[in-house]
Design a protein around this motif. Structure first.
Motif, PDB file in Angstrom:
ATOM      1  N   GLY A 132      24.192  19.348  36.259  1.00 30.80           N
ATOM      2  CA  GLY A 132      25.311  19.877  37.024  1.00 30.80           C
ATOM      3  C   GLY A 132      25.164  19.534  38.490  1.00 30.80           C
ATOM      4  O   GLY A 132      24.138  18.983  38.918  1.00 30.80           O
ATOM      5  N   ASP A 133      26.179  19.858  39.272  1.00 31.13           N
ATOM      6  CA  ASP A 133      26.156  19.564  40.702  1.00 31.13           C
ATOM      7  C   ASP A 133      25.017  20.296  41.399  1.00 31.13           C
ATOM      8  O   ASP A 133      24.453  21.266  40.872  1.00 31.13           O
ATOM      9  N   THR A 134      24.716  19.850  42.603  1.00 33.93           N
ATOM     10  CA  THR A 134      23.693  20.512  43.394  1.00 33.93           C
ATOM     11  C   THR A 134      24.111  21.939  43.740  1.00 33.93           C
ATOM     12  O   THR A 134      25.294  22.237  43.906  1.00 33.93           O
ATOM     13  N   ILE A 138      32.216  18.785  35.729  1.00 31.72           N
ATOM     14  CA  ILE A 138      31.506  18.866  34.447  1.00 31.72           C
ATOM     15  C   ILE A 138      31.941  17.789  33.458  1.00 31.72           C
ATOM     16  O   ILE A 138      31.151  17.384  32.605  1.00 31.72           O
ATOM     17  N   MET A 139      33.176  17.322  33.555  1.00 34.41           N
ATOM     18  CA  MET A 139      33.613  16.258  32.652  1.00 34.41           C
ATOM     19  C   MET A 139      32.765  15.006  32.834  1.00 34.41           C
ATOM     20  O   MET A 139      32.325  14.380  31.856  1.00 34.41           O
ATOM     21  N   LYS A 140      32.521  14.629  34.103  1.00 34.19           N
ATOM     22  CA  LYS A 140      31.711  13.438  34.374  1.00 34.19           C
ATOM     23  C   LYS A 140      30.268  13.653  33.893  1.00 34.19           C
ATOM     24  O   LYS A 140      29.676  12.755  33.281  1.00 34.19           O
ATOM     25  N   TRP A 141      29.719  14.831  34.141  1.00 29.66           N
ATOM     26  CA  TRP A 141      28.360  15.108  33.669  1.00 29.66           C
ATOM     27  C   TRP A 141      28.302  15.051  32.145  1.00 29.66           C
ATOM     28  O   TRP A 141      27.348  14.536  31.568  1.00 29.66           O
ATOM     29  N   MET A 142      29.303  15.593  31.497  1.00 30.22           N
ATOM     30  CA  MET A 142      29.336  15.586  30.035  1.00 30.22           C
ATOM     31  C   MET A 142      29.406  14.154  29.501  1.00 30.22           C
ATOM     32  O   MET A 142      28.718  13.807  28.521  1.00 30.22           O
TER      33      MET A 142
END
Length: 206
Positions: free
Chosen positions: A15-17, A100-104
């Motif tokens: 996830g993001d920082t 979260i879409m990009k992380w997923m």
């Protein structure tokens, strides 16, 4: 698998920082919080042995990954052979949810093809103080999880809310899946307990 062999499952926190990934890990592994809020540099990891519902013991190898953009180039190293992930966002910061879409997509491309992902909305304690702090609704996150076949739960690392549940539900789901489709597990040689694991930044809170 030999009788005394404990399966080891690699789990990544993604996830993001500043969404609280290190807080989640510290709260689960030691029931304490980091001493400061410096972002994670690179990656840190540790292990925890867990007894599942049927009495089976498994070992979680938990990787806390950096959320900064400059580290995304080495995600393939961090995500390789991961069979589970906590995809974390801050429920008080919509920007982290929008990521979260990009992380997923990164997880599904770089990790195990059958990776089990749990969507985690963290910092529930800030919403408990005042509902005005909430920027991502439960209904919206639940729908995203449903659409993408993810498990969903909200947590507070500060209060300890649902911390044990998210990690151990994820491990149970991984175990259930592996029972249906057995595959060789990652070796646990030279994996130290979290209390003695070498880290690049021991007290970060990313």
């Amino acid at each position: 698998m030999e009788k005394d062999t404990i399966a080891t499952y690699k789990i990544v926190l993604v996830g993001d920082t500043s969404v609280g990934k290190t807080h989640l890990l510290k709260r689960y592994s030691k029931n304490e919080l980091p001493k400061n809020s410096a972002p994670t540099i690179g990656v840190e990891f540790g292990t925890k042995e867990v007894t599942l519902k049927d009495g089976t013991k498994v070992k979680a190898q938990i990787w806390d990954t950096a959320g900064q953009e400059r580290y995304r180039g080495i995600l393939s190293l961090h995500f390789r052979r991961a069979v589970g992930a906590l995809l974390v966002y801050d429920i008080t910061k919509e920007k982290t949810y929008n990521s979260i879409m990009k992380w997923m997509e990164d997880l599904k491309y770089l990790a195990d093809p059958d990776i089990v992902i749990m969507l985690v909305g963290n910092k529930l304690d800030l919403v408990t103080k005042t509902q005005e702090n909430r920027k991502v609704s439960i209904a919206e996150a639940q729908q995203f999880a449903l659409d993408n076949k993810l498990i969903f739960k909200e947590t507070s690392a500060v209060l300890g809310t649902n911390i044990k549940e998210v990690f151990e539900q994820l491990l149970q789901e991984i175990y259930n899946q592996k029972k249906k489709n057995p595959q060789p597990q990652i070796p646990n040689n030279n994996i130290k307990d979290l209390t003695s694991t070498q880290r690049q930044n021991d007290d970060c809170a990313c």
